[in-house]
Design an enzyme around this catalytic site. Structure first.
Site, PDB file in Angstrom:
ATOM      1  N   CYS A   2      12.837  10.687   8.096  1.00 55.82           N
ATOM      2  CA  CYS A   2      12.977  10.263   9.645  1.00 55.82           C
ATOM      3  C   CYS A   2      14.259  10.267  10.265  1.00 55.82           C
ATOM      4  O   CYS A   2      14.441  10.653  11.548  1.00 55.82           O
ATOM      5  CB  CYS A   2      12.405   9.028   9.801  1.00 55.82           C
ATOM      6  SG  CYS A   2      13.316   7.625   8.946  1.00 55.82           S
ATOM      7  N   LYS A  24       0.835  -1.317   0.070  1.00 57.61           N
ATOM      8  CA  LYS A  24      -0.139  -0.010  -0.081  1.00 57.61           C
ATOM      9  C   LYS A  24       0.892   1.173   0.076  1.00 57.61           C
ATOM     10  O   LYS A  24       1.353   1.601   0.994  1.00 57.61           O
ATOM     11  CB  LYS A  24      -0.928  -0.051   1.266  1.00 57.61           C
ATOM     12  CG  LYS A  24      -2.129   1.229   1.075  1.00 57.61           C
ATOM     13  CD  LYS A  24      -2.468   1.745   2.239  1.00 57.61           C
ATOM     14  CE  LYS A  24      -1.690   2.814   2.780  1.00 57.61           C
ATOM     15  NZ  LYS A  24      -1.783   3.922   2.002  1.00 57.61           N
ATOM     16  N   GLU A  70       8.994  16.429  16.219  1.00 52.34           N
ATOM     17  CA  GLU A  70       9.753  16.086  14.821  1.00 52.34           C
ATOM     18  C   GLU A  70       9.175  17.161  13.739  1.00 52.34           C
ATOM     19  O   GLU A  70       7.927  16.907  13.385  1.00 52.34           O
ATOM     20  CB  GLU A  70       9.513  14.928  14.269  1.00 52.34           C
ATOM     21  CG  GLU A  70      10.015  14.489  13.210  1.00 52.34           C
ATOM     22  CD  GLU A  70       9.803  12.861  12.831  1.00 52.34           C
ATOM     23  OE1 GLU A  70      10.671  12.052  12.017  1.00 52.34           O
ATOM     24  OE2 GLU A  70       8.634  12.277  13.124  1.00 52.34           O
ATOM     25  N   PHE A 106      10.140  17.612  10.353  1.00 57.31           N
ATOM     26  CA  PHE A 106       9.755  16.971   8.955  1.00 57.31           C
ATOM     27  C   PHE A 106       9.873  18.166   7.818  1.00 57.31           C
ATOM     28  O   PHE A 106       9.112  18.137   7.073  1.00 57.31           O
ATOM     29  CB  PHE A 106       8.740  16.330   8.724  1.00 57.31           C
ATOM     30  CG  PHE A 106       8.828  14.628   8.274  1.00 57.31           C
ATOM     31  CD1 PHE A 106       9.783  13.980   9.060  1.00 57.31           C
ATOM     32  CD2 PHE A 106       8.457  14.497   7.044  1.00 57.31           C
ATOM     33  CE1 PHE A 106       9.968  12.645   8.594  1.00 57.31           C
ATOM     34  CE2 PHE A 106       8.604  13.216   6.609  1.00 57.31           C
ATOM     35  CZ  PHE A 106       9.519  12.549   7.321  1.00 57.31           C
ATOM     36  N   GLY A 122       6.488   5.168   8.790  1.00 55.60           N
ATOM     37  CA  GLY A 122       5.665   6.346   8.877  1.00 55.60           C
ATOM     38  C   GLY A 122       5.727   7.024  10.126  1.00 55.60           C
ATOM     39  O   GLY A 122       6.800   6.789  10.973  1.00 55.60           O
ATOM     40  N   SER A 123       4.694   7.692  10.723  1.00 49.78           N
ATOM     41  CA  SER A 123       4.616   8.352  11.583  1.00 49.78           C
ATOM     42  C   SER A 123       4.671   7.650  12.828  1.00 49.78           C
ATOM     43  O   SER A 123       3.743   6.469  12.708  1.00 49.78           O
ATOM     44  CB  SER A 123       3.759   9.604  11.731  1.00 49.78           C
ATOM     45  OG  SER A 123       2.397   9.043  11.701  1.00 49.78           O
ATOM     46  N   GLU A 144       8.814   1.226  11.512  1.00 44.40           N
ATOM     47  CA  GLU A 144       9.897   2.129  11.462  1.00 44.40           C
ATOM     48  C   GLU A 144       9.499   3.509  11.562  1.00 44.40           C
ATOM     49  O   GLU A 144       8.702   3.813  10.617  1.00 44.40           O
ATOM     50  CB  GLU A 144      11.080   1.899  10.193  1.00 44.40           C
ATOM     51  CG  GLU A 144      11.964   2.620  10.073  1.00 44.40           C
ATOM     52  CD  GLU A 144      12.039   3.743   9.744  1.00 44.40           C
ATOM     53  OE1 GLU A 144      12.423   4.929  10.583  1.00 44.40           O
ATOM     54  OE2 GLU A 144      12.186   4.226   8.251  1.00 44.40           O
ATOM     55  N   LEU A 145       9.564   4.224  12.596  1.00 44.60           N
ATOM     56  CA  LEU A 145       8.823   5.500  12.561  1.00 44.60           C
ATOM     57  C   LEU A 145       9.498   6.751  12.881  1.00 44.60           C
ATOM     58  O   LEU A 145      10.521   6.870  12.323  1.00 44.60           O
ATOM     59  CB  LEU A 145       8.234   5.096  14.170  1.00 44.60           C
ATOM     60  CG  LEU A 145       7.173   3.812  14.206  1.00 44.60           C
ATOM     61  CD1 LEU A 145       6.735   3.787  15.408  1.00 44.60           C
ATOM     62  CD2 LEU A 145       6.266   3.939  13.089  1.00 44.60           C
ATOM     63  N   GLY A 146       9.124   7.666  13.566  1.00 45.63           N
ATOM     64  CA  GLY A 146       9.868   8.978  13.498  1.00 45.63           C
ATOM     65  C   GLY A 146      10.999   9.236  14.213  1.00 45.63           C
ATOM     66  O   GLY A 146      11.457   8.190  14.940  1.00 45.63           O
TER      67      GLY A 146
END
Length: 487
Positions: free
Chosen positions: A293, A184, A387, A389, A237-238, A259-261
């Protein structure tokens, strides 16, 4: 409208307004435009997968998975090798899509292509790794074996900031190890993160039903995470969305890789090469508009050199031109969306109102946000905690190493960091005190490698890793078998 360099591949007449599930087919979720952030122009229209589309794709992937798992490792390797060859052959079109769809400059597109190829090549090596062990049997003369088997169907949910790379980072090892997959991609970058991926693997001869590409919104992502055929979810993602993915997947007791911020620090000691450190700092905070990230969200600089470092960082920031990434010489393109631009604007504005100072940048034109250096930042400000970004570098002075470590660790995140010192042993000793999953000496904070276990601590992930031999752990599970005699 056709993207620069597009000729007959991918054939827009075939995939426009559709999802990829045993070929291109009409999506029940309707269609959505793909908008170029630099110009606001429509680039394409893709299909949006509904939960019903996801359910059908999951069932088909589950039927295809056993045959793909039973295929010889050499057959799976051949598919990945052909996918890599196709990516090289189509690199011009792929780069153009990444530039126009994600707003990155051409060098960012080249990086994703090179890194995607690295992921394919490393996954090829995974397919030939030893997959089992001969154990000491409890019964004399018996047999005890343990070996890794594919999970079955893997759900891969990717973000917009490195759409091709993050797709390949999960798909390449998952497919190499015998899994089927539901991908996705983010609705902001569904072509470079989805359509092109489907076409590359189709051209490579991946059997039908093994890979399904399902662009969509949050409802589509929830459906992938919840689907009964999906055994494992790989999400990038977040942190906020990662928590929801983990909750949904947890209901089905699925394996989840998050796997995040990050709120990552570059620590500059008083004996550092200030110019080199500032160059690394600029690359870490401003590269791809800071939309990573692993971007540097804090520059912790010893008080003895903070003035010199800040001057160097400001000088480098002002030398970076901002504009349409297709224009030669641009260093930064637009941020991905109005929502993201407004977030950066809020964090900087609130921090300045609280006493921070924007030494350069600090305001935007549309989606174009210039490299911004903030000083006088303290712990009460959003620029310290959140964060961002975006291309913003908050500079914070410290007096001693203990204070530097304490400031760097003052966050719930724990993804990556960098430490700069002319003494590598000294930098290494300090680096080992940082609560991060990754740390780099005299370098940028933003690093990745196909053979490295990428991931973070704290709310930057769930202690999972992807890359290197860690991918073997992520995308397989153990099976144990015993027999009373020798096999």
């Amino acid at each position: 409208m056709p993207v620069d360099g597009e000729r007959t591949w991918p054939d827009a007449a075939e995939w426009t307004g559709k999802i990829y599930s045993e070929g291109w087919r009409t999506a029940e979720g309707g269609t959505s435009p793909v908008i170029e952030p630099a110009t606001g122009e429509p680039l394409a229209r893709v299909g949006m997968a509904s939960p019903a589309d996801v359910e059908r794709a999951g069932a088909r992937a589950a039927r295809a998975a056993p045959e793909w798992a039973a295929a010889a490792a050499s057959e799976r390797v051949d598919v990945l090798m052909r996918a890599g060859h196709a990516l090289r052959e189509r690199s011009g079109v792929v780069r153009a899509w990444i530039v126009r769809e994600s707003g990155g400059v051409p060098a960012k597109g080249d990086y994703e292509i090179t890194a995607g190829l690295d992921q394919l090549q490393h996954a090829i090596g995974l397919a030939s790794q030893p997959l089992g062990e001969v154990l000491a049997p409890r019964v004399p003369g018996g047999t005890s074996l343990a070996w890794r088997v594919p999970l079955g169907v893997v759900g891969v949910i990717t973000p917009w900031n490195a759409p091709l790379l993050f797709a390949m980072r999960a798909l390449a090892p998952a497919l190499a190890l015998g899994n089927a997959a539901l991908l996705k991609p983010d609705p902001l970058t569904p072509v470079s993160g989805g359509v092109l991926v489907a076409e590359l693997f189709r051209e490579a001869g991946l059997p039908e039903g093994v890979l399904h590409v399902l662009p969509g919104d949050a409802a589509t992502g929830r459906a992938v995470a919840a689907d009964r055929h999906v055994a494992m979810v790989s999400f990038t993602g977040s942190t906020a969305v990662g928590r929801e993915v983990a909750r949904i997947a947890g209901e089905g007791l699925k394996r989840v890789s998050l796997e995040l911020g990050g709120k990552n620090s570059i620590v500059v000691l008083e004996d550092a090469d200030v110019e080199a450190a500032a160059t690394a700092g600029a690359m870490s905070s401003f590269g791809y508009q800071g939309q990573a990230c692993v971007a540097a969200g804090r520059h912790l600089v010893h008080a003895d050199v903070v003035e010199a470092y800040t001057e160097a960082l400001v000088r480098q920031a002002r030398a970076l031109p901002v504009g349409d990434p297709r224009v030669e010489g641009m260093a930064l393109g637009p941020v991905i969306s109005e929502r993201q631009a407004a977030r950066i604007e809020r964090i900087v504005g609130e921090s300045v109102a609280a006493g921070a100072r924007a030494l350069t940048g600090g305001s935007r034109e549309g989606l174009f946000y210039p490299p911004t250096v903030l000083d006088r930042v303290d712990r009460s400000m959003p620029a310290f905690h959140e964060e961002i970004f975006g291309p913003v570098a908050p500079v914070i002075p410290f007096r001693g190493e203990d204070e530097a470590v304490e400031i760097a660790n003052d966050t719930a995140y724990g993804l990556t960091a960098a430490v700069h010192s002319r003494s590598v042993p000294r930098a290494t000793a300090l680096a080992q005190r940082l609560r991060t999953g990754m740390v780099h000496i005299n370098d940028v904070s933003a690093k990745d490698a196909a053979n490295a276990p990428f991931g973070g601590m704290g709310v930057s992930g769930n202690a999972s890793r992807i890359g290197g031999t860690a991918s073997l752990e992520q995308f397989t599970q153990w099976r144990w078998m015993t027999a009373p005699g020798r096999l």
